[in-house]
Design a protein around this motif. Structure first.
Motif, PDB file in Angstrom:
ATOM      1  N   VAL A 250       0.836  -1.193   0.000  1.00  0.00           N
ATOM      2  CA  VAL A 250       0.000   0.000   0.000  1.00  0.00           C
ATOM      3  C   VAL A 250       0.871   1.243   0.000  1.00  0.00           C
ATOM      4  O   VAL A 250       0.650   2.193  -0.729  1.00  0.00           O
ATOM      5  CB  VAL A 250      -0.939   0.004   1.213  1.00  0.00           C
TER       6      VAL A 250
ATOM      7  N   LEU B  91       2.636   1.739  -3.359  1.00  0.00           N
ATOM      8  CA  LEU B  91       1.807   2.241  -4.448  1.00  0.00           C
ATOM      9  C   LEU B  91       1.785   3.755  -4.500  1.00  0.00           C
ATOM     10  O   LEU B  91       1.393   4.333  -5.499  1.00  0.00           O
ATOM     11  CB  LEU B  91       0.390   1.704  -4.311  1.00  0.00           C
TER      12      LEU B  91
ATOM     13  N   VAL C 244      -2.890  -6.412  -6.803  1.00  0.00           N
ATOM     14  CA  VAL C 244      -3.187  -4.985  -6.638  1.00  0.00           C
ATOM     15  C   VAL C 244      -4.097  -4.550  -7.778  1.00  0.00           C
ATOM     16  O   VAL C 244      -3.797  -4.782  -8.953  1.00  0.00           O
ATOM     17  CB  VAL C 244      -1.890  -4.155  -6.619  1.00  0.00           C
TER      18      VAL C 244
ATOM     19  N   LEU D 217      -6.021  -1.335  -9.377  1.00  0.00           N
ATOM     20  CA  LEU D 217      -6.032   0.134  -9.398  1.00  0.00           C
ATOM     21  C   LEU D 217      -7.375   0.635  -9.907  1.00  0.00           C
ATOM     22  O   LEU D 217      -7.850   0.187 -10.946  1.00  0.00           O
ATOM     23  CB  LEU D 217      -4.898   0.659 -10.287  1.00  0.00           C
TER      24      LEU D 217
ATOM     25  N   TRP E  25      -8.058  -0.093   5.746  1.00  0.00           N
ATOM     26  CA  TRP E  25      -8.490   0.832   4.698  1.00  0.00           C
ATOM     27  C   TRP E  25      -8.142   2.245   5.094  1.00  0.00           C
ATOM     28  O   TRP E  25      -8.019   2.573   6.279  1.00  0.00           O
ATOM     29  CB  TRP E  25      -9.991   0.687   4.431  1.00  0.00           C
TER      30      TRP E  25
ATOM     31  N   ASP F 120      -8.125   6.363  -0.394  1.00  0.00           N
ATOM     32  CA  ASP F 120      -6.787   5.944  -0.817  1.00  0.00           C
ATOM     33  C   ASP F 120      -6.712   4.447  -1.124  1.00  0.00           C
ATOM     34  O   ASP F 120      -6.321   4.055  -2.216  1.00  0.00           O
ATOM     35  CB  ASP F 120      -5.760   6.288   0.255  1.00  0.00           C
ATOM     36  N   ASN F 121      -7.073   3.586  -0.182  1.00  0.00           N
ATOM     37  CA  ASN F 121      -6.918   2.159  -0.448  1.00  0.00           C
ATOM     38  C   ASN F 121      -7.792   1.328   0.476  1.00  0.00           C
ATOM     39  O   ASN F 121      -8.224   1.797   1.545  1.00  0.00           O
ATOM     40  CB  ASN F 121      -5.453   1.727  -0.302  1.00  0.00           C
TER      41      ASN F 121
ATOM     42  N   VAL G  78      -7.536  -2.844   1.763  1.00  0.00           N
ATOM     43  CA  VAL G  78      -6.810  -4.107   1.689  1.00  0.00           C
ATOM     44  C   VAL G  78      -7.697  -5.230   2.225  1.00  0.00           C
ATOM     45  O   VAL G  78      -8.197  -5.151   3.357  1.00  0.00           O
ATOM     46  CB  VAL G  78      -5.497  -4.059   2.502  1.00  0.00           C
TER      47      VAL G  78
ATOM     48  N   THR H 196      -5.489  -5.778  -2.883  1.00  0.00           N
ATOM     49  CA  THR H 196      -5.365  -4.377  -2.483  1.00  0.00           C
ATOM     50  C   THR H 196      -5.997  -3.501  -3.554  1.00  0.00           C
ATOM     51  O   THR H 196      -5.586  -3.533  -4.711  1.00  0.00           O
ATOM     52  CB  THR H 196      -3.884  -3.978  -2.312  1.00  0.00           C
ATOM     53  N   TYR H 197      -7.025  -2.764  -3.168  1.00  0.00           N
ATOM     54  CA  TYR H 197      -7.638  -1.788  -4.067  1.00  0.00           C
ATOM     55  C   TYR H 197      -7.002  -0.435  -3.775  1.00  0.00           C
ATOM     56  O   TYR H 197      -7.043   0.042  -2.646  1.00  0.00           O
ATOM     57  CB  TYR H 197      -9.149  -1.720  -3.843  1.00  0.00           C
ATOM     58  N   LYS H 198      -6.419   0.147  -4.789  1.00  0.00           N
ATOM     59  CA  LYS H 198      -5.693   1.404  -4.616  1.00  0.00           C
ATOM     60  C   LYS H 198      -6.248   2.457  -5.566  1.00  0.00           C
ATOM     61  O   LYS H 198      -6.391   2.208  -6.772  1.00  0.00           O
ATOM     62  CB  LYS H 198      -4.204   1.178  -4.911  1.00  0.00           C
TER      63      LYS H 198
END
Length: 555
Positions: free
Chosen positions: A21, A24, A55, A57, A223, A227-228, A230, A256-258
């Motif tokens: 995280v 990124l 990951v 994006l 989270w 921003d992100n 996880v 991981t959503y970024k």
């Protein structure tokens, strides 16, 4: 009763995910200068391998995590689809199959349903996902708590009356009118099963994602607002939908959503190996990624096509002739050639062609600039020496609002503005981000039009979206003023037979398009994915969300 049964971060540990995280944060700088060329495709021909972290994006993470308020978001829906389960699974062709509900029955007039649940399913806090929990969720989806800022979920049947837990695994559900689409709607992305303990929290605590407990194959590890997010896999998960070919724990260790706002930065990070999936790539980027061996996915969801809803209460679309001129003034072939690739196709009606009840009405809105000009002449809009049409001293003017959920929307609107300009319209374009669009455009009844993309699981919900019946969305500002629309709406909503409902849907489409209440553009591909080819066996459901529950990383 009728029975209806129907950079690769691969191999990293959970702690390493946390480090990712932070790493990124450098994506913006690194993506522009790195390059890569994966060697294999992502067809998923080998045996699944456990482990690995991916990951993803994404260009937005929305503005709230209250489950009811955010579950149908095109962005947050990705996270909810991994944290929470649904009662049924619906695939991309609208096929409904068991998930948490193992089977179900309905009475002859579709007003009473019995759901039989899997035994032993638990939320991630250990509490049971039993009949009482399902009743709590059904009530929450249907009614929400508006005074507390918790909305009912969109498209849940307004005819819902109540539900009862008969025993630990049996739920009886009652409606005050026929509701043929109830069971399919349980597979809609808004119908996520959340722990009753979470549902009892005040809205501000539900808005903290770490408090939102589901029964899905992943849990929220951490989270950060805007921003992100996880997610890490749940080791004891054992109740996935059989339709996807896997029911045990996920193979991947984490997702991981970024948030990365720029499309080129997202796709550049996948190309360089810093990320595994880029969401909402632009169509113009796709060919190069295919040529380089990356996986490109453009699943179509079940729902409405991409198009403009025209407000019959606001000029200039309070005039049928102007609405029809608008319809026939849009050159959809030019849009497809200019904005899209061969993966897109023209709209054939109001609804997507993969909806089981879809029929072709493309003749009713075909591009015909001569007809469009004639319609405007008949409406009294006179073309001046400068090419602009006026009537009683007023210009024929309108504003288009690109849909921020669709990467191509602004380019489409710019092209449509040119096409309408050749007919004598004056067209302004106002583009907003997702949050501002929601504040200024969505459901704004003072606007003459706005572009919509909207999924649904079952066509029975269409009528409640298009009109104001049962607190529907009244897309065209008709209220109860059009008796033909009302009759067809009721025929769709109250049908107890699938064939009769399909016939009513066909007639409803024909009428709405003949009256030019809606101007279709293209079949919608709202969710575009560019993916690392070492990531295999990703599945896409009926609303085109990518699920990584069955996915695995090679190598």
């Amino acid at each position: 009763m009728t029975t209806t049964r129907a950079g690769r971060w691969a191999g990293r540990s959970r702690r390493a995910t946390q480090a990712a995280v932070g790493a990124l944060a450098t994506v913006t700088l690194l993506a522009a200068c790195a390059a890569g060329s994966p060697a294999s495709s992502g067809d998923g021909t080998g045996e699944p391998q456990d482990g690995g972290d991916i990951v993803f994006l994404i260009d937005s993470l929305g503005d709230t995590w209250i489950p009811n308020n955010s579950a149908i978001s095109s962005f947050q829906g990705h996270i909810w689809g991994h944290v929470a389960d649904k009662l049924v699974y619906v695939d991309e062709q609208g096929e409904v199959s068991p998930w948490i509900a193992e089977s179900w029955e309905q009475n002859d007039d579709a007003t009473q349903f019995t759901l039989h649940l899997k035994d032993g399913v638990t939320f991630s806090d250990g509490s049971p996902l039993d009949a009482a929990a399902v009743v709590a969720n059904l009530d929450n989806w249907a009614f929400g708590d508006p005074d507390a800022g918790i909305s009912p979920i969109g498209l849940f049947p307004k005819t819902y009356d109540h539900a009862e837990a008969i025993d630990e695994t049996t739920v009886e559900v009652y409606f005050d009118a026929p509701t043929l689409g109830f069971v399919p709607t349980l597979g809609y992305h808004g119908s996520i099963l959340i722990s009753p303990e979470t549902l009892a929290l005040p809205a501000e605590e539900q808005a903290d994602l770490s408090n939102d407990i589901g029964s899905g194959p992943f849990v929220v590890e951490s989270w950060q607002e805007g921003d992100n997010v996880v997610l890490t896999k749940r080791a004891d998960y054992d109740w996935g939908p059989e339709a996807v070919g896997h029911t045990g724990p996920a193979y991947l260790d984490s997702i991981t959503y970024k948030l990365v706002a720029e499309s080129s930065t997202r796709t550049g990070a996948v190309r360089s190996g810093q990320a595994d999936v880029a969401y909402n790539a632009t169509p113009q980027e796709l060919s190069s990624f295919k040529d380089e061996g990356f996986v490109v996915a453009v699943p179509r969801y079940l729902g409405f096509v991409n198009g403009y809803r025209l407000n019959t209460q606001v000029a200039p679309f309070d005039d049928t002739l102007v609405r029809q001129a608008f319809q026939h003034g849009i050159n959809r072939d030019e849009i497809l050639r200019t904005v899209y690739t061969e993966d897109w196709s023209a709209a054939e009606g109001l609804i997507q062609s993969n909806v089981p009840e879809a029929t072709d009405h493309s003749d009713s809105f075909a591009y015909d600039p001569e007809l469009a000009a004639s319609l405007l002449d008949d409406a009294g809009w006179v073309e001046g020496a400068d090419g602009i049409r006026t009537r009683d001293g007023e210009q024929l003017a309108l504003t288009l609002y690109p849909n921020p959920y669709l990467a191509t929307s602004e380019a489409i609107d710019e092209l449509v503005a040119q096409q309408l300009g050749e007919l004598g319209f004056v067209v302004d374009i106002q583009a907003y981000d997702v949050v501002t669009f929601g504040e200024r455009v969505t459901d704004n009844t003072s606007l003459s039009n706005y572009e919509v993309t909207r999924s649904f699981i079952d066509v029975g919900t269409v009528a409640s979206i298009l009109t104001d019946a049962n607190n529907g969305e009244d897309w065209f500002g008709l209220g109860e003023s059009d008796p033909v629309t009302n009759d067809l709406r009721d025929a769709v909503a109250q049908a107890t037979d699938l064939d009769a409902r399909a016939e009513a849907v066909d007639e409803l489409q024909e009428h709405l398009l003949d009256q030019a209440y809606f101007a279709p553009i293209t079949q919608i591909v709202q969710r575009i994915y560019v993916q690392n080819p070492q990531l295999h066996d990703v599945t896409y459901n009926g609303v085109a969300y990518a699920s990584y529950y069955t996915a695995w990383l090679e190598g």
